[in-house]
Design an enzyme around this catalytic site. Structure first.
Site, short mmCIF file in Angstrom:
data_model
loop_
_atom_site.label_atom_id
_atom_site.label_comp_id
_atom_site.label_asym_id
_atom_site.label_seq_id
_atom_site.Cartn_x
_atom_site.Cartn_y
_atom_site.Cartn_z
CG ASP A 140 -37.38 -0.50 19.09
OD1 ASP A 140 -37.93 0.50 18.70
OD2 ASP A 140 -36.42 -1.34 18.40
CG ASP A 159 -42.40 13.71 18.31
OD1 ASP A 159 -41.79 13.91 17.19
OD2 ASP A 159 -42.56 14.44 19.29
N1 SAM Z 1 -40.14 16.22 15.29
C1 SAM Z 1 -39.01 15.38 14.94
C2 SAM Z 1 -38.66 15.60 13.24
O1 SAM Z 1 -39.73 15.12 12.54
O2 SAM Z 1 -37.88 15.99 12.85
C3 SAM Z 1 -38.76 14.53 15.60
C4 SAM Z 1 -38.30 14.79 16.94
S1 SAM Z 1 -37.93 13.42 18.06
C5 SAM Z 1 -36.30 14.03 18.40
C6 SAM Z 1 -37.54 11.99 16.92
C7 SAM Z 1 -37.15 10.98 17.85
O3 SAM Z 1 -37.67 9.47 17.48
C8 SAM Z 1 -35.48 10.74 18.12
O4 SAM Z 1 -35.28 11.24 19.39
C9 SAM Z 1 -35.32 9.26 17.91
O5 SAM Z 1 -34.05 8.75 18.83
C10 SAM Z 1 -36.67 8.79 18.33
N2 SAM Z 1 -36.73 7.39 17.80
C11 SAM Z 1 -36.27 7.04 16.27
N3 SAM Z 1 -36.56 5.56 16.05
C12 SAM Z 1 -37.27 5.08 17.52
C13 SAM Z 1 -37.73 3.87 17.82
N4 SAM Z 1 -37.58 2.96 17.10
N5 SAM Z 1 -38.33 3.92 19.22
C14 SAM Z 1 -38.37 4.99 20.07
N6 SAM Z 1 -37.76 6.26 19.48
C15 SAM Z 1 -37.30 6.16 18.39
#
Ligand code: SAM
Length: 283
Positions: A140, A159
């Site tokens: 996380d 991101d």
């Molecule tokens: N560019 C994209 C959009 O705006 O649609 C985002 C792409 S990237 C795939 C977003 C990522 O953030 C996801 O893979 C998700 O698992 C991750 N994510 C969400 N919450 C998170 C957290 N608390 N810690 C780390 N990663 C997280």
């Protein structure tokens, strides 16, 4: 005549939707964090969809990934330590690692399945994952940032998915305060800040939370992103202790790597703010 199949993402809040003509669903799964689907399409290459929202298409992801990375990297005088929070498709990480000055780039993604599926269906985005400067963690990002050693980072790039589910806590003052603490003087936080047209109240909340956390200088850059709601997206930059009016223009002009969207002129253009945004954000 064959029936055409479309993937439609409906945006109730903006009364609009975006559709892609698809040929087949290649993969679907529910992870402990979210649902992930991979589609093949007639015109956009592969699509990655999380919880019904488009994340990445093969054809147009370069707008977003380049604008999440290069404006901050060409603003900081020499970013040695960069962290990407989320970003599991690895496209932003790849852009960050195009900069020779970067000595370490850590990607902190909560859901390992996003990265494993990106490796399988978007290998071009993962081509720098084995760079010795890259480290991929699957935890996380909120917790990681809260525990990060103070004043050790130059750039933090958030991101993330939309501010629901596991990403909710990536958009608030407490999280931005952790980022501020972890950044060195002159360090830059970049937050994907959604559509300036459809999500203006959210964009204002993001900026209010950044200011509340102690960032003084803020800049919201806008750019096209055809596969996202309204086709127009933004990244908000916040800087610790130093303003954001300049960037290394000469460095951007002389860049030693290929991009598809970003260049020095695009950077300058992205710093310009339309009237309604100026009024709303006070930039
Ligand atoms: N560019 C994209 C959009 O705006 O649609 C985002 C792409 S990237 C795939 C977003 C990522 O953030 C996801 O893979 C998700 O698992 C991750 N994510 C969400 N919450 C998170 C957290 N608390 N810690 C780390 N990663 C997280």
């Amino acid at each position: 005549m064959t029936t055409q199949q479309w993937f439609n993402e409906q945006h109730d809040y903006s009364g609009s939707s975006i559709g892609f003509r698809v040929t087949q669903r290649l993969h679907t799964e529910q992870t402990p964090f979210q649902s992930i689907e991979i589609w093949d399409s007639t015109d956009w290459g592969k699509l990655m969809v999380i919880d019904g929202c488009m994340m990445v298409t093969t054809r147009d992801n370069f707008f977003y990934h380049e604008m999440m990375a290069h404006p901050a990297l060409f603003t900081h005088p020499r970013a040695r330590r960069v962290v990407v929070i989320g970003g599991g498709d690895c496209g932003t990480l790849r852009e960050v690692l195009k900069h020779d000055e970067v000595e370490s780039a850590v990607q902190v993604e909560i859901d390992e399945r996003v990265t494993r599926l990106a490796e399988q269906y978007f290998p071009e985005l993962c081509e720098s994952n084995n760079d010795p400067r890259a480290q991929l963690l699957f935890i996380d990002g909120i917790k990681w940032m809260a525990e990060c050693e103070p004043e050790t980072l130059d750039i933090v790039i958030v991101d993330s998915t939309d501010p629901i589910g596991p990403a909710q806590g990536l958009f608030n003052e407490a999280f931005y305060h952790s980022c501020l603490k972890a950044l060195r003087h002159g360090g830059i936080l970049v937050q994907q800040s959604e559509s300036p047209l459809a999500h203006l109240p959210l964009l204002k909340d993001i900026r209010k939370a950044m200011k509340g956390a102690g960032f003084q200088a803020l800049r919201t850059l806008t750019f096209p992103q055809p596969c996202y709601p309204t086709g127009w997206w933004s990244a908000t930059l916040a800087r610790k202790g130093v303003d954001l009016s300049d960037f290394r223009e000469r460095g951007a002009e002389m860049k030693q790597f290929a991009t598809q969207y970003y260049n020095a002129e695009i950077h300058k253009a992205a710093l310009a703010s339309p009237e309604f945004l100026r009024d709303a954000l006070g930039d």
